[in-house]
Write an enzyme that holds these catalytic residues in place. Structure first.
Site, PDB file in Angstrom:
ATOM      1  N   GLU A  76      44.274  43.884  38.498  1.00 15.07           N
ATOM      2  CA  GLU A  76      44.325  42.657  39.296  1.00 15.07           C
ATOM      3  C   GLU A  76      45.666  42.564  40.021  1.00 15.07           C
ATOM      4  OE1 GLU A  76      44.113  37.796  38.567  1.00 15.07           O
ATOM      5  OE2 GLU A  76      44.508  39.167  36.899  1.00 15.07           O
ATOM      6  N   LYS A 108      37.031  36.563  43.635  1.00 13.21           N
ATOM      7  CA  LYS A 108      36.904  35.953  42.317  1.00 13.21           C
ATOM      8  C   LYS A 108      36.219  34.593  42.432  1.00 13.21           C
ATOM      9  CE  LYS A 108      39.636  34.747  38.202  1.00 13.21           C
ATOM     10  NZ  LYS A 108      40.996  34.674  37.622  1.00 13.21           N
ATOM     11  N   CYS A 137      40.007  39.218  35.626  1.00 17.01           N
ATOM     12  CA  CYS A 137      40.761  38.521  34.588  1.00 17.01           C
ATOM     13  C   CYS A 137      39.900  37.537  33.813  1.00 17.01           C
ATOM     14  CB  CYS A 137      41.974  37.836  35.221  1.00 17.01           C
ATOM     15  SG  CYS A 137      43.244  37.378  34.010  1.00 17.01           S
TER      16      CYS A 137
END
Length: 505
Positions: free
Chosen positions: A267, A324, A376
């Site tokens: 990330e 995301k 994440c």
């Protein structure tokens, strides 16, 4: 013992039991405590006659659990994030109190609606309320499904239940098994044998389920490489670091192109907007295309009027992007309406300004095989990961847990990635900036894992899979229904056993 001393002892026991439950999770892995500690807490509730006092003791249990269990958030807020120590402690304390409220309600409602030391409380009310509390905590205010009881069992005897009913459903089975075991000490010898037989039958069933392959290979293995560059968080976001990071990752990846079809960087491996490094990435993409290789890297995206924490896959005919979707409240966005966030951005006021990507993002591919990406925090949510199934042949998660330093947080997060692999029956590839990177097999066990906070890489073969586990198809719905039915049955039993009112004279 004097009543006030006994009360203080039970209060202290509640706090200590909550803290002790943390050791059932990674990195400690004492999963039997996930079975035993709820039983001890249930005994505390049996010694608590009033719902108000049970509310306090449930809150203390929750404070013990989250006060230690997520203490690592302080590092991200203060040590790395720069928030003053007092402010960081206040924010962390608010989160701890919020999470503890769920256990306070479980305790109070258990005492209010079931008699002490009863099968109704041990087998129906307490397990159902705990399970529904975990479901709500995982959804309210975007959700915080951390330290769910079932996650502590993915390497224990209950692991076989995870692909069947998910992490939350597994936690419910653990609580029911604990209730059966506790009840066996309260009944006659003859009934005791029957209850212990039920516990053994439940354990045997989950052990047999662990041998069931719900999914199956769908093609030859794919060579995948991970790069863990361990860029210090205090340096990572400094101006001018993006090109140095790109050079570092390229240099570390050169030996990997000859033996890996897909190379994964973590990330925000490149801490700038995609447009700022489009040209060097385009040159890299041409080299990858000639070698028939693919690269996935985390990067910031400014696309179609939105700002995203995202990823890009290079090496195909054109770049493919992932934005995301499940953002961290106050960390990646302010939980305000879109127009309010646009106003903050227009006036350049302090705020966390990422937008949420689509709920069903496009699939990325390597050798024509589709795989699903998460970034994440997203891999903490089983309901988000299962949206990509059954089409996704394997899973990739990119993270940056260097925010939490040398604490238990990164290991807990990696355990959640293991749970997602077990729930979905898929290989999961996890690349982290510092801690923890690894390749996880469909049974939830790590094939290989890098040590944290070292600069290293690894290469392994990942097998594409097809098919669905029962959890993939149904999610948490069966667990929700079972918990609600248990409460309804407990209520019916309570009305049936309530003595009839005396006739009026």
């Amino acid at each position: 013992m004097k009543p006030h001393l006994r009360a203080l002892l039970l209060d202290g026991a509640s706090l200590a039991l909550g803290a002790a439950l943390v050791t059932a999770f990674a990195p400690f892995g004492l999963w039997p405590l996930g079975f035993g500690i709820p039983i001890l807490f249930l005994l505390v509730l049996d010694a608590t006659p009033r719902p108000g006092r049970a509310f306090v003791r449930g809150g203390l249990f929750g404070l013990g659990l989250f006060g230690w269990g997520v203490s690592w958030i302080y590092v991200s807020l203060h040590t790395v994030g720069g928030i003053p120590a007092l402010g960081a402690l206040v924010l962390l304390g608010l989160l701890d109190v919020y999470c503890a409220l769920f256990y306070a309600l479980v305790a109070a409602l258990s005492v209010r609606f079931s008699p002490p030391a009863s099968a109704r409380r041990a087998l129906l009310v307490f397990p159902a309320l705990w399970t529904l509390a975990e479901i709500l905590r995982g959804r309210l205010l975007t959700g915080f499904p951390w330290l769910d009881l079932g996650a502590s069992q993915i390497h224990g005897v209950f692991a076989g239940a995870v692909p069947l009913v998910g992490v939350v459903g597994t936690g419910w089975l653990v609580l029911v098994a604990g209730g059966l075991w506790l009840e066996s000490f309260r009944v006659s010898r003859r009934r005791q044998i029957g209850l212990l037989a039920l516990v053994l039958a439940l354990l045997a069933a989950t052990a047999l389920l662990a041998r069931v392959s719900w999914t199956r290979p769908a093609g030859p293995p794919i060579a995948v490489a991970l790069v863990q560059a361990d860029v210090p968080q205090v340096m990572k976001w400094r101006p001018g670091m993006a090109r140095r990071e790109l050079a570092l990752y390229r240099r570390m990846s050169v030996p990997l192109w000859s033996r890996a079809e897909l190379v994964v960087w973590p990330e925000s491996a490149i801490t700038t907007w995609y447009q700022d490094v489009r040209r060097p990435l385009a040159r890299l993409a041409r080299k990858l295309r000639r070698r028939r290789r693919r690269l996935l890297t985390g990067i910031l995206l400014d696309r179609a009027g939105g700002l995203y924490n995202g990823a890009v896959e290079l090496g195909g005919r054109r770049p493919l992007f992932y934005e995301k979707h499940h953002l961290v409240p106050f960390g990646e966005y302010v939980p305000l309406p879109r127009w309010a966030r646009a106003w903050l951005r227009a006036w350049r006021l302090p705020h966390s300004g990422f937008d949420a990507g689509p709920r069903r993002p496009p699939f990325l591919r390597v050798r024509g095989v589709p795989f699903a990406v998460s970034i994440c925090y997203e891999d903490a949510f089983g309901r988000d990961i299962r949206r990509a199934l059954p089409r996704a042949a394997f899973l990739v998660n990119i993270s940056d847990d260097a925010w939490f330093g040398h604490t238990i947080g990164p290991f807990q997060h990696y355990e959640l990635a293991e749970a997602r692999a077990l729930e979905t029956g898929r290989w999961l590839v996890r690349a982290d900036n510092s801690a923890v990177s690894g390749i996880i097999a469909p049974d939830g066990r790590s094939l290989v894992r890098l040590p944290p906070f070292v600069r290293a890489d690894l290469t392994a073969r990942v097998v594409p899979y097809r098919g669905e586990t029962p959890y993939d198809r149904s999610g948490e719905m069966p667990t929700e229904v079972a918990a609600l039915l248990a409460l309804l049955f407990a209520g019916a039993l309570g009305r049936r056993r309530r003595p009839a009112p005396a006739p009026a004279r």
